[in-house]
Design an enzyme around this catalytic site. Sequence first.
Site, PDB file in Angstrom:
ATOM      1  N   GLY A  46       0.832  -1.189   0.000  1.00  0.00           N
ATOM      2  CA  GLY A  46       0.000   0.000   0.000  1.00  0.00           C
ATOM      3  C   GLY A  46       0.869   1.242   0.000  1.00  0.00           C
ATOM      4  O   GLY A  46       2.030   1.199   0.435  1.00  0.00           O
ATOM      5  N   GLN A  51       3.217  10.117   0.948  1.00  0.00           N
ATOM      6  CA  GLN A  51       4.510   9.421   1.052  1.00  0.00           C
ATOM      7  C   GLN A  51       5.427   9.724  -0.135  1.00  0.00           C
ATOM      8  O   GLN A  51       6.630   9.514  -0.054  1.00  0.00           O
ATOM      9  CB  GLN A  51       4.302   7.905   1.147  1.00  0.00           C
ATOM     10  N   CYS A  93       6.025   0.172   7.701  1.00  0.00           N
ATOM     11  CA  CYS A  93       5.625   1.234   6.776  1.00  0.00           C
ATOM     12  C   CYS A  93       6.824   1.623   5.931  1.00  0.00           C
ATOM     13  O   CYS A  93       7.941   1.713   6.446  1.00  0.00           O
ATOM     14  CB  CYS A  93       5.136   2.445   7.572  1.00  0.00           C
ATOM     15  N   LEU A  94       6.579   1.859   4.649  1.00  0.00           N
ATOM     16  CA  LEU A  94       7.672   2.240   3.754  1.00  0.00           C
ATOM     17  C   LEU A  94       8.312   3.563   4.181  1.00  0.00           C
ATOM     18  O   LEU A  94       9.438   3.856   3.805  1.00  0.00           O
ATOM     19  CB  LEU A  94       7.154   2.358   2.314  1.00  0.00           C
ATOM     20  N   HIS A 135      -4.391   1.959   7.609  1.00  0.00           N
ATOM     21  CA  HIS A 135      -3.024   2.502   7.654  1.00  0.00           C
ATOM     22  C   HIS A 135      -2.854   3.602   6.588  1.00  0.00           C
ATOM     23  O   HIS A 135      -2.290   4.666   6.871  1.00  0.00           O
ATOM     24  CB  HIS A 135      -2.048   1.339   7.435  1.00  0.00           C
ATOM     25  N   GLU A 136      -3.342   3.333   5.369  1.00  0.00           N
ATOM     26  CA  GLU A 136      -3.175   4.322   4.286  1.00  0.00           C
ATOM     27  C   GLU A 136      -4.019   5.568   4.532  1.00  0.00           C
ATOM     28  O   GLU A 136      -3.580   6.689   4.264  1.00  0.00           O
ATOM     29  CB  GLU A 136      -3.515   3.720   2.919  1.00  0.00           C
ATOM     30  N   HIS A 139      -2.352   7.825   6.780  1.00  0.00           N
ATOM     31  CA  HIS A 139      -1.335   8.661   6.115  1.00  0.00           C
ATOM     32  C   HIS A 139      -1.963   9.957   5.595  1.00  0.00           C
ATOM     33  O   HIS A 139      -1.342  11.017   5.628  1.00  0.00           O
ATOM     34  CB  HIS A 139      -0.727   7.917   4.917  1.00  0.00           C
TER      35      HIS A 139
END
Length: 179
Positions: A46, A51, A93-94, A135-136, A139
């Site tokens: 995702g 990001q 997380c990235l 989670h997204e 963000h």
Amino acid sequence: MAVLPILKYPDPVLQRVALPVKGITAETARLIDDMVETMYAAPGVGLAAPQVGAPQRIIVLDVDYENPGKNLLKLVNPEIRRAEGELLWEEGCLSVVDFTAEVKRAARVEVVGLNEKEQEVSVAGEGLLAVALQHEIDHLDGKLFIDRISRLKRDLYTRRLKKMLRSGKPQAESPRLMI
Ligand code: NI
């Protein structure tokens, strides 16, 4: 399409609330394509527009990592309409280098939003899909999963991160699923 650089905590862009998309232009469509390519290249399941430095309410997800592309989701202005139950999931997380932690989330969610053709869509998910959607969307509200863990754990991580950044030590990517 292009692979874009992914911003890392503590970049301030990650802590800002993203703005709703007013209309899907050619530029928006290009951003969505680039986000998909960036997510697969990372690799992650995702990615949210902030990001990659775009403060807009757009997320892409593909939690079916064994069949990439088959269940790809692109959601513009996503909102959680329904949330039920509770689960604990070990998240990474990235944008959060070298750290994972268990986070409490709703076990099942229904999310509504627009697809890239500006059509209304609704996505219901449980397990990893439910976690990734929450989670997204976090963000988009300037929140990272480390904002949902205890202050003690977060402080330990930020201290370790500062040390890592100071020493210039190469940062290992976790083999876990990154969302
Ligand atoms: Ni993330």
